[in-house]
Structures are given as structure tokens and as C-alpha cells.
Design a protein around this motif. Structure first.
Motif, PDB file in Angstrom:
ATOM      1  N   GLU A   1      16.835  -6.135   2.101  1.00  0.00           N
ATOM      2  CA  GLU A   1      15.819  -5.374   2.840  1.00  0.00           C
ATOM      3  C   GLU A   1      15.819  -3.921   2.404  1.00  0.00           C
ATOM      4  OE1 GLU A   1      16.183  -5.711   6.998  1.00  0.00           O
ATOM      5  OE2 GLU A   1      15.068  -7.594   7.092  1.00  0.00           O
ATOM      6  N   ARG A   2      17.005  -3.431   2.253  1.00  0.00           N
ATOM      7  CA  ARG A   2      17.102  -2.033   1.885  1.00  0.00           C
ATOM      8  C   ARG A   2      16.533  -1.781   0.495  1.00  0.00           C
ATOM      9  NH1 ARG A   2      22.891  -0.063   2.126  1.00  0.00           N
ATOM     10  NH2 ARG A   2      22.691  -0.466  -0.103  1.00  0.00           N
ATOM     11  N   LYS A   3      16.658  -2.803  -0.319  1.00  0.00           N
ATOM     12  CA  LYS A   3      16.224  -2.626  -1.703  1.00  0.00           C
ATOM     13  C   LYS A   3      14.716  -2.701  -1.868  1.00  0.00           C
ATOM     14  CE  LYS A   3      19.826  -3.631  -5.008  1.00  0.00           C
ATOM     15  NZ  LYS A   3      20.342  -4.658  -5.913  1.00  0.00           N
TER      16      LYS A   3
ATOM     17  N   PHE B   1       6.284  -0.984   3.799  1.00  0.00           N
ATOM     18  CA  PHE B   1       7.166  -1.860   4.572  1.00  0.00           C
ATOM     19  C   PHE B   1       8.111  -1.050   5.430  1.00  0.00           C
ATOM     20  CE2 PHE B   1      11.355  -3.909   4.719  1.00  0.00           C
ATOM     21  CZ  PHE B   1      11.038  -5.045   5.420  1.00  0.00           C
ATOM     22  N   HIS B   2       8.714  -0.086   4.791  1.00  0.00           N
ATOM     23  CA  HIS B   2       9.691   0.720   5.522  1.00  0.00           C
ATOM     24  C   HIS B   2       9.030   1.528   6.602  1.00  0.00           C
ATOM     25  CE1 HIS B   2      13.297  -0.156   3.351  1.00  0.00           C
ATOM     26  NE2 HIS B   2      12.618  -0.103   2.199  1.00  0.00           N
ATOM     27  N   LYS B   3       7.835   2.012   6.275  1.00  0.00           N
ATOM     28  CA  LYS B   3       7.107   2.789   7.277  1.00  0.00           C
ATOM     29  C   LYS B   3       6.812   1.919   8.484  1.00  0.00           C
ATOM     30  CE  LYS B   3       4.190   5.757   5.302  1.00  0.00           C
ATOM     31  NZ  LYS B   3       2.886   6.031   4.683  1.00  0.00           N
TER      32      LYS B   3
ATOM     33  N   ARG C   1       9.844   1.374  10.433  1.00  0.00           N
ATOM     34  CA  ARG C   1      10.202   2.541  11.243  1.00  0.00           C
ATOM     35  C   ARG C   1       9.264   2.661  12.434  1.00  0.00           C
ATOM     36  NH1 ARG C   1       9.144   6.903   7.882  1.00  0.00           N
ATOM     37  NH2 ARG C   1      10.102   5.785   6.156  1.00  0.00           N
ATOM     38  N   LYS C   2       7.966   2.462  12.139  1.00  0.00           N
ATOM     39  CA  LYS C   2       6.966   2.588  13.213  1.00  0.00           C
ATOM     40  C   LYS C   2       7.206   1.553  14.286  1.00  0.00           C
ATOM     41  CE  LYS C   2       3.074   4.928  11.105  1.00  0.00           C
ATOM     42  NZ  LYS C   2       1.781   4.742  10.428  1.00  0.00           N
ATOM     43  N   GLY C   3       7.495   0.349  13.804  1.00  0.00           N
ATOM     44  CA  GLY C   3       7.786  -0.732  14.747  1.00  0.00           C
ATOM     45  C   GLY C   3       8.926  -0.354  15.664  1.00  0.00           C
ATOM     46  N   LYS C   4       9.932   0.221  15.067  1.00  0.00           N
ATOM     47  CA  LYS C   4      11.098   0.610  15.858  1.00  0.00           C
ATOM     48  C   LYS C   4      10.728   1.657  16.883  1.00  0.00           C
ATOM     49  CE  LYS C   4      14.989  -0.326  12.834  1.00  0.00           C
ATOM     50  NZ  LYS C   4      15.868   0.272  11.829  1.00  0.00           N
ATOM     51  N   SER C   5       9.958   2.651  16.420  1.00  0.00           N
ATOM     52  CA  SER C   5       9.614   3.764  17.320  1.00  0.00           C
ATOM     53  C   SER C   5       8.694   3.269  18.448  1.00  0.00           C
ATOM     54  CB  SER C   5       8.953   4.900  16.543  1.00  0.00           C
ATOM     55  OG  SER C   5       7.767   4.416  15.953  1.00  0.00           O
TER      56      SER C   5
END
Lengths: 445, 733
Positions: free
Chosen positions: B233-235, B241-243, B246-250
Motif C-alpha cells: 500500500e505504501r508503495k 489514492f493516498h489523498k 487521507r480524506k477518507g480518514k479525516s
């Protein structure tokens, strides 16, 4: 799952101590390090120069004798002990570490002609002009005791030399004849004679210990066999041989120090021609001693110098002299192959380094490697003229220098005369005589 | 026996006439006979009777041998004839036979001669005995390395059990330690396991251990799966995707917060505080201060890339947002201050273009205005156009590159053959690469390749044609080819290509040659006009050009190549044999001031030498080969072949092989510089003995068996170890 990482062996880059140099991986591709030969030549030149710069062979002078030092003996067990006998009958024991005399005894009246240590190192023998052989303890007398020999043998004639067997309690003296003695008896086991003459020196063969060599004043060298109590062979040279010394590593090789300024190395099986004539001295050679490795020997001469010869070379590799050193009468090479001791007329014993530019003391591994590399370089480039010139250069006293020159001229003149004689006489009537054969008068069976 | 009988028969015949003639003697004879008879009876043996004379003869033999007179010789065999028959005379017979066999004993030798014989025998005997040392002596003389003393005291390693069993504690401290050791039953022998360890070993059964192991394995596998997933995932490179993540988390957090606010206000407050704290932390972290690597790179990229610029603007907006909370009241008054303050945060480069345009920085307001976007559009578009234009050229480039690669391969093959044909040119090219003049850029598709492979592609003709004037000419031609007015940058690029030294310069040169030159130059000029080009970069370019200029000015007078050519020409002139002028003015004609010898005379007495052999470097334009002896070097050179060498090649080889650590590995260096004789300090070297000789032989056999290379070093290290181990010093203090 397999994880791939870069890994290095710490042995490749970790230093053992902080003082070590950083390990640098090196690419030995010859294209990257060009001009090998010129660079090594420069290094060799520098090494040779430094070798000469650091050549300071003189270490110490042991003074205390009140007359010329006539003979010396090495201690068989201790490197730091050396014995010396003087012309006034005094015997001194020296400690080389402290450079001081540890014991003095009045051994004889008149000269101490010869001395030798017993193989165990507990006692020593001296012979003197007073026709006695004396057996002394190595250790001094306890407090209140008289300084007395263990045994004294009274002889009929003067003894001029003595040598001890390396394994058995047997020693040999020389004078009018060669006598073989047992330590326990007051009369010789056997007397070996061949003709009548005064014998100046006798030496046991250190390897085949039943063999003896002696030299007499009627210019001959005689070999003896102790087991069969018979002489073996006699070779007569041009002039008198003063002493001889056996090679400690080669059983049949011995070197004779002659009055005709030369030394002769013989193979005792082929006495009709010496293996090598060593010439460089400009006066009578009085003493000779082999290095314990048997590769070189040192000779003491009446010309106030000592020289070191390689066994297989006709000329010396080193000459030691000092302003104050007079006629050198006796010389010894220490058993660890590091030092040379010489006793001379002016009552001093001098300690020299056998290798003039050697560094004394413990060497670092790096120092040692550098030293060995330098040695190798000198050896590799020894034929190059500059290096040869620097390596060969020695300062000589004016007397020796001029005398050597004179001798050279004389030799050249003789050679030229012989050449002319040969040229102007019937072919074959003046045969070509090799330098080696020239000095042998006869070999008697 | 037959003779005896005859003698007996003859007796009466002889006695008769005697009795008649000599009566006086009869009595005596009888008496004698009687005596004899009695004696014979006493002896008990037969005794041969005395032979009586049967014939007249002057000499009467005792035995019955015919005495032929004085002249006749009596032979021993004849004498012995009667003896052989009688057994009683056997011993005498033997003695006689012995006498006949052995010769006479010679005189004993003189004492001197005797001694001499003994000496000779003893000498030959000892000589033969000494011959046993021959191989040892030879071996020692030829040995590469000798270590003295020959017999070294070996250090034996005693097993630790022995040492321990022999050792007993004496001091109280030692006893204490010993007690402790015994209390814990610390083992001293192998295997070194304490009782506790042994007990623990016994405690766990095999099944248990297996089960435990399986569990552990499973756990480890799970862990590795999770780790792998996380890494995957990190890779993922997608920023989107990462955005989203992050947005999902927030958003999740926000939702939670809303929920909490409804049901649990206290918890909501806490959550709020947490969020606030997070915000503060983020602010403190200087994350949006435009100082990171990303920010800097995007600043540079901003002029080309729309996206980058947008990202930058977003970043600035966020920064604004974060910083706004700190000064909630100030809106208009502190704008200027903000400007100043932000001047440090935001690179000038970004603002510079706009500062001139309008004083109110729209970026500082936190929204990207349309104007600001529009304004820089013009240059940007041009840039973009340039990029777009370049892209197809780049693709063309790739095609070209492939093409060139193929050609290059072909050329390489050609080169190999050319190398095989003429090595001289090749070598020459390798020898003085620095002196080589820069390759003038010339038209044609092959040119760039040639420049790339400067040394190799050069031909001898090129070299020969090398003259400074021509170089100048070519440069001029190139310049004329450029035709259009050259801008300073172009000149710069050209000069870089000329220099051909630094890699960067080479790269640019290469690039330039591949791409259409004019187009690129035009592009660069347009980009120069762009106000958004970072000034720093510009300055750098200028400074480099300045540097070059300065260097060029400094070394303007140096023309290495021309100097070399001149030098070579001079050397050629010097090398040519000179004509000898033997003209004597006034010889055979009038002489004096203002009178020259006639041309006829001059021609006659001017001796022209034959042209010498061609110079060896005539085909090597950048090499001067001088065959004159260098006197200063000669002092260091060997004149004669030294003794042990048989040929000069051999000697040269011995000199050329380096021994130093500069050229050899450490191991090889050690082996090469190993000394011939090693003596240990403080050790007495005894004369060689029979045991030593055996020792030497053994080592020799080992050597012959095979561990040859390492042996020297081993022995060396061994002796060092020994020395270290046995600190026996003979120096008595």
C-alpha cells in the motif's frame, strides 16, 4: 520472503586499533599504476641513501683492560656475557647489556694466549705464557673465598691456543703439538704431531666434532681426526696462517686468516685449491669468526680495521674502523647474529652492529615490512650504477686507503709483467695460474 | 715301500766284501747295528735302514739317490719322493710345502711412511663421511628462506582439563572463586552445560516443542503477510489514492466528531481539542512552509508545469489557512507585514513575476485568482509549446539514437579491423590524448559520433593534415555555417563543444548535435525571455560563462598544439644531416670585402649529405621520437649485463616485475619481500647438527609433497608465534 541487502565483511574495513591506517580497497590494475620500474628505482635509490645515512655500526666500547686484548670467548648460554683475556694475564667477564665488567681475575703471568668456554657455560679454560692450562668457574668466588682455578695443568711447553669440544668434556690445546685432554686428567689423552713446529691455533669442527683444524708457523694448515688420533692432511700456503674458523652450518668448510692480507675459504675435502680468496685487508689478518648463520664471517686485521665478508664473495661487504682502534687482535660474532665484538691492541673491546644500518629494538610490523621492502629493492636494483656507487661507498682512514691503492697498483704491475712474460716466451712455458691456486704451495698427505 | 724292499735286498750283497776287508770295523758295526736295533725296538716303529752302497761312487748319499757327481743337481722332488711314502714325515712335508708357497717377509716400513698411510686412509674415510652433509649444505645455500635458530623450541598446547586438574587454589581469593564455581557446579569440561540448562532441556517434551514451533511459525507468517500488505500500500505511487485515503480518514474522524457532538458533547469537546492539537502540531511542524525539498522542486517546476503550479498554490493556500488562526483579527493592516514575513518563507522566484504585475499578491489571500493564472499564461503557453515541440523531436531522437547505435556497432567492427592493421596510429592516439586538438564540428550525420569517439575515429590523414591555420579555417567555416546571428549562449555551447573536456559539456554537445540545432537555440532564447526563469539558475549560467571567459583570456597566448608542432618541426630540422660547407673564400679566385665566392665554387665545395633514414615519428603527428642518448638518464642505466643474468631480456624482466605493495596484493607483497635469512632476536643460534639436518630434510619432503605457496608464510608466522609464546630471553640482566 527473501531480503536482499548489501553486506560487507567488517574485516575488510575495520581497523584493529585506532593507530592503524585506514584500510583502503585498492585496484591493482597495472594500467592504473604505471611506471613501476622507474618508481621502484627511485624508491631503491632512496632506500640505499637512507641505508647509508643510518649506517652507524658502532655501539659501545668496553674499556677496563690494562693491556692489549689478546683473546675473547663467547658464552655458550648467555648472549650478554663475553670473556676477554689480555696480554698482562688478566681475564675479564663483561656484561654487554650494561656494558660493564662483571668480574676480573688474574689468570696467568704473561699473556693469556687462548681461552674457551665449556659447552654448559659454567666454567671456562685459559692457557697462558706460564705453560699452564687453567680451568675456572664462570661465577665469581663467594665472599671471603680466594680466586682460584678449579684445576691447573702444568705443561712442559707454552700453550698458544685452546678449544673445547661442543658436547663432551674434552678440550684441545696447541703449542708444540696438538694435545687432546680429558677434563678429569692431568695428562693428554693423545698428542698429535706432524713435523716439529709451533702451532698457533687449534679449532674443533662444530658439526663433526671429532675433526680439528690447526695452523702452524711453518705456513701450514693441518687437519686432525680425534677418533683415530691421527693427522689427516696438511696444506702449505704462501705465508703463515694465523687462525682458522670452521663454518657452523657447513661441516667441511673452513676459513683461514693469513699473513698475506688474504683469507682463504677451503673445502676440507679439496685442499689443493681454496673455494674463495677473500682480499681487501691491507695488512695481516689476525683473526676470523663465522656468523652463526654461516653466511658471512668477520675478520680482524693488523691494519686497524675489521671487515665482514660474505662466504661466497671475494671482497668484503663492510669495513669498520674508528680513529682510536689500533691493531685488532681478536674478533667474535655473537651467537644471535646481531653484533660483532673486537678486541684490539689499545685495551678496548668494541661492540658493533653486524648490519650497520639496522634499527635496534623491536620493530612495528609496518616498519618491518618497510625494511624488508627496502632490502628487496636494494637487492633488485643493486646492479644500477648509482645505487651500486652509493651502496659501496665507505669512508676509509687515509692509511688504509692509500695502502689499498698501492696494493692495487702492485697487483696490476705483477699482472702486467706476467702477461708480458707470457707474451714473450714460448707458448705454454708460462702457464696461466689462477688466483686461487697461486697461493697454495703444496698439499701433503 | 718298493724302494725299502730293494734296500733290504741289497744289504747282504754290500756287507760281504766289507767284512772281508775291514775286520776291525766289524765289531763296531755290529755294536752299532745292535744299538740301532734295540732303539728301533724301543721306538716300536719301522725304521728305514741305512742304505748300503751297491755300486762304486765317490759321493755316497745318505739316501738312496744316485749321486751323479758334483755337477748333478739334487731336486727337491727327488728328495721328497721317499718322504711322501712315509706317513711319519707328514708334518715335515707340510712345512716344506708351506715354505715353498710363502715368500720372504719384507722389511717393515719406516715410521713416517707408516703414518702417511694411516693418514691417507683416515682422510679418505672422513671425506666420505662428510659427503653426507652435501645435500643439506646445497639445500641451505639454495634455500629461499632460512629461519634461525634451526631448532626452535616448540610450544605444545596442553588440554585444559589437564591444566585445571593440576591447578590448585592457594590464595584466599582463588579459593573463594573455586568454591563459587563448585557451588554452582560450573562444568569445566565439554559440553559446557550447567545443571539448570540440562534440567530445562529435559523439561520440554518433543511434541510440545513441535506445537510451539508451529504456532510461532504461523504467527510469523501472518505478521509477514500484514507487513507485505502495508508495504504494498505504501508503495502505491498514485497520489490520488493516498489523498483519498487521507480524506477518507479525516472524513471518518469528522463523522465521528459529529456523532459524538450529538450523543456525547464532552467526548466531542475532547475530540475537538484533539483536532485542534493536531492542527497546531501540523502548524508547528513547518510542513507547509515551502521549505522542503518538494516545495523547492515544485517552485522550479512551476514555470513549466501547470499541475505543479496548482499544487504550489494549494500548498500556499493551506499554509495561509493554517496561519490565519494565529492572527484572526488582522485582515488588511498587516498585509504588508505578511508580505514581508512571507518573503522569507516563499521563494522570491515564485513571487517575482507577480510583484511587478500587481502589488496585492493574490496567493497570499489564499485563493488562486483567475488573473494571476491568466497573466503568466502567455509565457507558459510558449513554454508548453516548446515542450510540445520538443516531445516529437525527442521521439525522433530515440529513433535516431537506435539508428546511431546500430551504426556504431558497425563502426566498432571496422575499428577492430583497423586496429589490427595499424597499431601505431592507435597507440599514438592513446599516448597523448591531452595534446589532441579539439575536433572541429563539421556537418553531416556522422559527425556527432566522430566527436564522441574522438581518439578512435581519428585517422592518420587527419593527423597529418593538422595545421594550426587549418584549424582556424575550420572554425571559421563552422561559424559561417551557423549563418544566423549567434547569440552568446550558442557561442557558449559551441565553445563547450570545442573544449570537449567536462562530461557535462560533452553531454550538452551531444544532445545539441542530435537535436535540431536551430530549434533548440530558438527555444532557449524564448525561455530566456520568460520572466519565471529562476534568477539563480540564470546567474549560474552567467557565472560559468564568465569563468570560461576568464580562463580563456588568461591562457589566450597558450597554444599547446601549435607549440608542439613547432617543437616537432624543430626536432626534425635538427635531426636532418647538415651540409658541410668547405668553401674557402679567396681560394682560387679573388677574395676580399664585398666579394663572394662564386656559385660554381660554392656548389663544388658544399658537400650535401645523403638524406638520413626516414624519421620514425613521421606518421605520428603528436609524437616526437628522439633516438639520442639521454646523458642524464644514462647515469642511472646499467651498461653491462650483470653476472647471474644470461640475457638482457631476462634482466629487464627482473627489473620490470614490481615488488612493492603499490602493484601487488598484500599477500604477494609479503611473499616477494620475504627476507632470505630470518633470525630471532635474543635467540642463540647453535651450529647445525644431525637432528637439524633431519629436520631440514623433513621440511623439504613436505615441500615436495605440495603445500608450497603458503609454506614460507606459515613458517614465518609460526616462528613469530613461537617467539611470542616463549618469552625466553637469553639476555641475562
Amino acid at each position: 520472503m527473501k531480503v536482499k541487502v548489501l553486506s560487507r565483511n567488517p574485516d575488510d574495513y575495520v581497523r584493529e586499533t585506532k593507530q592503524d591506517l585506514q584500510r583502503v580497497p585498492r585496484n591493482y590494475d597495472p594500467a592504473l599504476h604505471p611506471f613501476e620500474a622507474p618508481r621502484e628505482y627511485v624508491r631503491a635509490l632512496n632506500a640505499t641513501k637512507l641505508d647509508r645515512v643510518f649506517a652507524k655500526p658502532f655501539i659501545a666500547s668496553l674499556d677496563g683492560h690494562r693491556d692489549g686484548v689478546n683473546c675473547m670467548a663467547k658464552h655458550p648460554q648467555s648472549l650478554s656475557t663475553v670473556l676477554s683475556g689480555a696480554c698482562d694475564g688478566e681475564v675479564r667477564l663483561w656484561n654487554l647489556m650494561k656494558r660493564e665488567c662483571i668480574r676480573t681475575l688474574q689468570a696467568h703471568e704473561g699473556f693469556v694466549r687462548g681461552m674457551c668456554t665449556r659447552f654448559c657455560g659454567t666454567s671456562f679454560f685459559t692457557v697462558g705464557d706460564d705453560k699452564t692450562v687453567k680451568h675456572w668457574k664462570m661465577e665469581g668466588p663467594a665472599y671471603g673465598e680466594q680466586e682460584e682455578p678449579i684445576h691447573t695443568i702444568l705443561g712442559k711447553t707454552v700453550y698458544t691456543g685452546i678449544d673445547h669440544h661442543l658436547r663432551e668434556p674434552v678440550f684441545a690445546t696447541c703449542g708444540h703439538q696438538v694435545d687432546i685432554w680429558n677434563e678429569q686428567r692431568t695428562s693428554p689423552l693423545c698428542s698429535l704431531t706432524w713435523g716439529v713446529d709451533s702451532i698457533s691455533s687449534v679449532k674443533f669442527n662444530p658439526i663433526e666434532m671429532y675433526l680439528l683444524g690447526s695452523c702452524a708457523s711453518d705456513r701450514n694448515i693441518v687437519l686432525y681426526d680425534m677418533r683415530q688420533s691421527t693427522a689427516l692432511k696438511k696444506v702449505i700456503l704462501d705465508m703463515r696462517t694465523n687462525t682458522l674458523c670452521w663454518n657452523p652450518m657447513e661441516a667441511f668448510i673452513f676459513t683461514a686468516a693469513n699473513e698475506d692480507y688474504n683469507l682463504y675459504t677451503f673445502d676440507m675435502r679439496f685442499l689443493d685449491k681454496p673455494l674463495m680468496v677473500h682480499m681487501d685487508h691491507v695488512s695481516a689478518v689476525l683473526d676470523v669468526d663465522y656468523s652463526p648463520t654461516g653466511k658471512e664471517f668477520v675478520s680482524a686485521s693488523f691494519d686497524k680495521s675489521i671487515r665482514i665478508f660474505p662466504v661466497d664473495k671475494g671482497h668484503s661487504r663492510e669495513v669498520y674502523h674508528t680513529k682510536r682502534m689500533q691493531h685488532v687482535i681478536t674478533v667474535k660474532w655473537t651467537s644471535d647474529n646481531k653484533y660483532i665484538l673486537c678486541g684490539s691492541d689499545e685495551m678496548n673491546i668494541r661492540l658493533w652492529k653486524a648490519n650497520a644500518s639496522e634499527k635496534l629494538g623491536v620493530l612495528n610490523p609496518r616498519e618491518k615490512a618497510a625494511m624488508q621492502y627496502n632490502q628487496k629493492l636494494k637487492e633488485k636494483f643493486q646492479h644500477h650504477p648509482q645505487i651500486k656507487r652509493i651502496a659501496r661507498h665507505r669512508h676509509l682512514p687515509k692509511i688504509i686507503y692509500s695502502q689499498a691503492k698501492e696494493l692495487r697498483i702492485m697487483r696490476e704491475a705483477r699482472r702486467r709483467k706476467e702477461l708480458n712474460r707470457r707474451k714473450h716466451s714460448k707458448p705454454g712455458s708460462v702457464p696461466l695460474m689462477s688466483e686461487k691456486k697461486k697461493h697454495i704451495v703444496a698439499v701433503l698427505k | 715301500m718298493a724302494a725299502e724292499k730293494e734296500a733290504v735286498k741289497n744289504e747282504p750283497a754290500l756287507s760281504d766284501p766289507e767284512e772281508e776287508e775291514e775286520e776291525d770295523d766289524e765289531v763296531a758295526a755290529k755294536k752299532h747295528q745292535q744299538l740301532v736295533e734295540t732303539l728301533s725296538t724301543l721306538a716300536g716303529g719301522k725304521r728305514p735302514r741305512a742304505a748300503e752302497r751297491t755300486e762304486a761312487s765317490r759321493y755316497i748319499s745318505e739316501y738312496d739317490v744316485g749321486g751323479g757327481g758334483a755337477n748333478e743337481k739334487v731336486l727337491l722332488s727327488e728328495l721328497l719322493k721317499p718322504v711322501s711314502t712315509s706317513s711319519a714325515l707328514g708334518s715335515i712335508r707340510k712345512q716344506l710345502s708351506k715354505v715353498r708357497q710363502t715368500k720372504a717377509v719384507q722389511l717393515p716400513l719406516s715410521k713416517e711412511e707408516n703414518e702417511r698411510v694411516v693418514r691417507e686412509a683416515a682422510y679418505t674415510q672422513t671425506s666420505q663421511a662428510l659427503a653426507k652433509w652435501d645435500p643439506i649444505v646445497r639445500q641451505n645455500r639454495n634455500a629461499e628462506q632460512l629461519v634461525f635458530p634451526l631448532q626452535q623450541d616448540c610450544v605444545t598446547v596442553a588440554p585444559i582439563e589437564e591444566v585445571i586438574s593440576n591447578w590448585k587454589p592457594r590464595t584466599p581469593l582463588e579459593e573463594e572463586i573455586f568454591n563459587l564455581l563448585h557451588k554452582t557446579q560450573q562444568p569445566v569440561k565439554d559440553p559446557l552445560l550447567t545443571p539448570h540448562e540440562k534440567a530445562s532441556l529435559k523439561a520440554m517434551s518433543l511434541e510440545e516443542a513441535q506445537l510451539r514451533r508451529m504456532e510461532l511459525q504461523r504467527a510469523r507468517a501472518l505478521q509477514s503477510y500484514y507487513e507485505a500488505k502495508a508495504r504494498r500500500e505504501r508503495k502505491i505511487k498514485s497520489k490520488k489514492f493516498h489523498k483519498l485515503l487521507r480524506k477518507g480518514k479525516s472524513s471518518k474522524v469528522l463523522q465521528e466528531f459529529e456523532m459524538l457532538r450529538k450523543c456525547n458533547p464532552e467526548a466531542a469537546l475532547e475530540q475537538l481539542e484533539k483536532m485542534e492539537r493536531a492542527r497546531i502540531e501540523e502548524r508547528m511542524s513547518l510542513k507547509h512552509q515551502n521549505k522542503g525539498r518538494w516545495a523547492k522542486s515544485t517552485v522550479i517546476m512551476a514555470k513549466y508545469d501547470l499541475e505543479a503550479r496548482q499544487a504550489m498554490q494549494e500548498q500556499l493556500a493551506r499554509n495561509k489557512e493554517l496561519t490565519q488562526k494565529a492572527q484572526p483579527t488582522s485582515d488588511s493592516e498587516e498585509d504588508g507585514k505578511d508580505l514581508e514575513a512571507d518573503g522569507g518563507l516563499v521563494p522570491d522566484v515564485i513571487n517575482e513575476g507577480h510583484v511587478g504585475v500587481d502589488p496585492d499578491n493574490p496567493w497570499m489571500l489564499g485563493k488562486a485568482s483567475a488573473e494571476s493564472k491568466e497573466e503568466p499564461r502567455v509565457p507558459e503557453d510558449s513554454v508548453g509549446d516548446g515542450m510540445e515541440e520538443e516531445e516529437p523531436t525527442m521521439s525522433n531522437e530515440e529513433a535516431l539514437l537506435q539508428d546511431f547505435a546500430e551504426r556504431r556497432q558497425g563502426l566498432r567492427c571496422l575499428q577492430v579491423t583497423s586496429e589490427a592493421q595499424g597499431l601505431d596510429g592507435e597507440e599514438a592516439a592513446l599516448m597523448l590524448p591531452d595534446v589532441l586538438p579539439p575536433a572541429p564540428p563539421s556537418p553531416g550525420p556522422e559527425e556527432p559520433l566522430l566527436r564522441e569517439k574522438l581518439e578512435r575515429l581519428r585517422t592518420l590523414e587527419d593527423m597529418e593534415a593538422l595545421e594550426p591555420e587549418e584549424v582556424v579555417q575550420r572554425e571559421q567555416s563552422v561559424q559561417s555555417e551557423g549563418a544566423e546571428p549567434l547569440q552568446p549562449v550558442q557561442a557558449e555551447l559551441l565553445s563547450q563543444a570545442d573544449g570537449g573536456r567536462t562530461a557535462a559539456a560533452k553531454k550538452t554537445g551531444k544532445r545539441q548535435s542530435l537535436i535540431d540545432l536551430k530549434a533548440v537555440l530558438a527555444d532557449t532564447s524564448t525561455s530566456m525571455q520568460c520572466p519565471l526563469v529562476p534568477r539563480v539558475v540564470q546567474d549560474e549560467l552567467e557565472s560559468t560563462t564568465d569563468q570560461r571567459q576568464v580562463i580563456r583570456e588568461a591562457f589566450a597566448s597558450d597554444n599547446v598544439v601549435a607549440d608542439f608542432v613547432k617543437e616537432k618541426r624543430r626536432a626534425e630540422q635538427d635531426g636532418k644531416p647538415k651540409a658541410v660547407d668547405l668553401v674557402l673564400p679567396g681560394w682560387g679566385e679573388w677574395g676580399g670585402t664585398g666579394l663572394q665566392p662564386s656559385t660554381k665554387k660554392r656548389r663544388r665545395f658544399l658537400i650535401k649529405p645523403a638524406p638520413g633514414p626516414p624519421r620514425k615519428d613521421q606518421h605520428l603527428p603528436h609524437v616526437i621520437i628522439s633516438e639520442q642518448r639521454n646523458i642524464s638518464a644514462a647515469a642511472h642505466q646499467v651498461n653491462q649485463l650483470p653476472f647471474p643474468f644470461e640475457s638482457s631480456q631476462q634482466f629487464e624482466r627482473s627489473i620490470q616485475a614490481p615488488v612493492g605493495s603499490t602493484w601487488n596484493t598484500q599477500r604477494a607483497f609479503q611473499r616477494l619481500t620475504a627476507p632470505q635469512v630470518i633470525t630471532l632476536p635474543g635467540h642463540i643460534i647453535q651450529p647445525i647438527s644431525a637432528e637439524d639436518a633431519n629436520l631440514i630434510r623433513q621440511t623439504d619432503q613436505e615441500k615436495a609433497a605440495g603445500q608450497k605457496p603458503a609454506l614460507d608464510l606459515i613458517s614465518l608466522s609460526k616462528c613469530h608465534d613461537r617467539r611470542r609464546a616463549s618469552k625466553k630471553k637469553s639476555w641475562k640482566r
